[in-house]
Design an enzyme around this catalytic site. Structure first.
Site, PDB file in Angstrom:
ATOM      1  N   LYS A  13       0.830  -1.212   0.000  1.00  0.00           N
ATOM      2  CA  LYS A  13       0.000   0.000   0.000  1.00  0.00           C
ATOM      3  C   LYS A  13       0.865   1.263   0.000  1.00  0.00           C
ATOM      4  CE  LYS A  13      -2.437  -0.796   3.781  1.00  0.00           C
ATOM      5  NZ  LYS A  13      -1.896  -2.084   4.251  1.00  0.00           N
ATOM      6  N   ARG A  88      -9.778   0.325   9.081  1.00  0.00           N
ATOM      7  CA  ARG A  88      -9.303  -1.041   9.290  1.00  0.00           C
ATOM      8  C   ARG A  88     -10.357  -1.900   9.984  1.00  0.00           C
ATOM      9  NH1 ARG A  88      -3.436   0.244   9.267  1.00  0.00           N
ATOM     10  NH2 ARG A  88      -2.249  -1.677   9.324  1.00  0.00           N
ATOM     11  N   ARG A 122      11.213  -6.504   5.194  1.00  0.00           N
ATOM     12  CA  ARG A 122      11.099  -5.061   4.933  1.00  0.00           C
ATOM     13  C   ARG A 122      12.060  -4.264   5.819  1.00  0.00           C
ATOM     14  NH1 ARG A 122       5.209  -2.634   4.805  1.00  0.00           N
ATOM     15  NH2 ARG A 122       5.073  -3.347   6.957  1.00  0.00           N
ATOM     16  N   ARG A 152      11.126  -2.168  11.226  1.00  0.00           N
ATOM     17  CA  ARG A 152      10.122  -1.632  12.149  1.00  0.00           C
ATOM     18  C   ARG A 152       9.889  -2.667  13.241  1.00  0.00           C
ATOM     19  NH1 ARG A 152       5.101   0.069   8.404  1.00  0.00           N
ATOM     20  NH2 ARG A 152       4.056  -1.033  10.063  1.00  0.00           N
ATOM     21  N   ARG A 163      -0.473  -9.425  13.277  1.00  0.00           N
ATOM     22  CA  ARG A 163      -1.076  -8.393  12.409  1.00  0.00           C
ATOM     23  C   ARG A 163      -1.871  -9.021  11.277  1.00  0.00           C
ATOM     24  NH1 ARG A 163       3.762  -5.074  10.519  1.00  0.00           N
ATOM     25  NH2 ARG A 163       2.245  -3.743   9.504  1.00  0.00           N
TER      26      ARG A 163
HETATM   27  P1  AMP Z   1       0.583   0.378   9.217  1.00  0.00           P
HETATM   28  O1  AMP Z   1       1.829   1.144   9.031  1.00  0.00           O
HETATM   29  O2  AMP Z   1      -0.569   0.911   8.415  1.00  0.00           O
HETATM   30  O3  AMP Z   1       0.768  -1.114   9.029  1.00  0.00           O
HETATM   31  O4  AMP Z   1       0.140   0.576  10.744  1.00  0.00           O
HETATM   32  C1  AMP Z   1       0.979   0.154  11.808  1.00  0.00           C
HETATM   33  C2  AMP Z   1       0.150  -0.105  13.044  1.00  0.00           C
HETATM   34  O5  AMP Z   1      -0.540   1.095  13.442  1.00  0.00           O
HETATM   35  C3  AMP Z   1      -0.963  -1.146  12.877  1.00  0.00           C
HETATM   36  O6  AMP Z   1      -0.493  -2.468  13.016  1.00  0.00           O
HETATM   37  C4  AMP Z   1      -1.911  -0.739  14.000  1.00  0.00           C
HETATM   38  O7  AMP Z   1      -1.432  -1.161  15.259  1.00  0.00           O
HETATM   39  C5  AMP Z   1      -1.825   0.791  13.959  1.00  0.00           C
HETATM   40  N1  AMP Z   1      -2.845   1.346  13.051  1.00  0.00           N
HETATM   41  C6  AMP Z   1      -2.654   1.990  11.874  1.00  0.00           C
HETATM   42  N2  AMP Z   1      -3.816   2.342  11.305  1.00  0.00           N
HETATM   43  C7  AMP Z   1      -4.793   1.902  12.138  1.00  0.00           C
HETATM   44  C8  AMP Z   1      -6.209   1.925  12.103  1.00  0.00           C
HETATM   45  N3  AMP Z   1      -6.870   2.468  11.076  1.00  0.00           N
HETATM   46  N4  AMP Z   1      -6.886   1.359  13.145  1.00  0.00           N
HETATM   47  C9  AMP Z   1      -6.243   0.816  14.187  1.00  0.00           C
HETATM   48  N5  AMP Z   1      -4.899   0.728  14.272  1.00  0.00           N
HETATM   49  C10 AMP Z   1      -4.162   1.273  13.267  1.00  0.00           C
END
Ligand code: AMP
Length: 207
Positions: A13, A88, A122, A152, A163
């Site tokens: 994404k 999400r 990654r 990360r 996740r």
């Molecule tokens: P990402 O970089 O989008 O994978 O987000 C990293 C982490 O941030 C996720 O694994 C969640 O813990 C948190 N996070 C990001 N976006 C959301 C969302 N829309 N709702 C809940 N948690 C989120």
């Protein structure tokens, strides 16, 4: 255009988002990036979100919804935006429907069993956030700004498994949610980056 980019963690994404925001000149709103910035700056939101993120869990809906509501009210969102990593959950999607009208939802469709390897490999730049994979770029420093590349904390294998499970249970139902609204377009995310990119472009051009 108001666009949502859907897809499992590691589906690409972030990479596709870079192309879309450059082409459509809209802000890239990644809730994950917003949380990481808040954690780095130790803000109240960052402190609240950190333990959830470190465990691979979702940050509670009310925290994310408030954050998005405030971000979408900023001036740069007037002519459209790209949402990456939000919504999400169904509750987040319903809250979003009350705030704004979504025109396109692009779902990057990937094979979940192949994702684990992709995410664990990654590496991201500590300074500019550029993302690489050790399969194609196995150097310690960023090619764009020469700062250090790191994994990360939530890209560690155990957390990634959590996740992916969260994705399957809580986020994947959004595919049907948006299909039923007639705004969903799916693209095959297992192709090369440029192939996925041209498919994304094509679906965004469709009426
Ligand atoms: P990402 O970089 O989008 O994978 O987000 C990293 C982490 O941030 C996720 O694994 C969640 O813990 C948190 N996070 C990001 N976006 C959301 C969302 N829309 N709702 C809940 N948690 C989120």
């Amino acid at each position: 255009m108001n666009i949502i980019l859907l897809g499992a963690p590691g589906a690409g994404k972030g990479t596709q988002a870079e192309y879309i925001v450059a082409k459509y000149n809209v802000p890239h709103i990644s809730t994950g990036d917003i949380f990481r910035k808040n954690i780095k700056e130790q803000t109240p939101v960052g402190l609240k979100a950190k333990s959830f993120i470190d465990q691979g869990k979702l940050v509670p809906d009310e925290v994310v919804i408030e954050l998005i509501q405030s971000r979408l009210s900023e001036d740069d969102c007037k002519n459209g935006y790209l949402l990456d990593g939000f919504p999400r959950t169904i509750a987040q999607a319903e809250a979003l429907d009350k705030i704004t009208k979504i025109e396109k939802v692009v779902n990057i469709d990937v094979d979940l069993t192949k994702l684990l390897k992709r995410i664990v490999g990654r590496r991201v730049c500590v300074a500019c956030g550029a993302s690489y994979n050790i399969e194609t770029y196995d150097k310690p420093d960023c090619a764009k700004c020469p700062s250090q590349l790191i994994q990360r904390p939530d890209d560690k294998e155990e957390t990634v498994r959590a996740r992916l499970e969260v994705y399957q249970n809580q986020t994947a139902p959004l595919i049907e949610y948006y299909r039923a609204k007639g705004v969903l377009k799916s693209v095959d995310g297992m192709q090369t980056i440029s192939e996925v990119c041209s498919r994304v472009e094509k679906v965004l051009e469709q009426a």
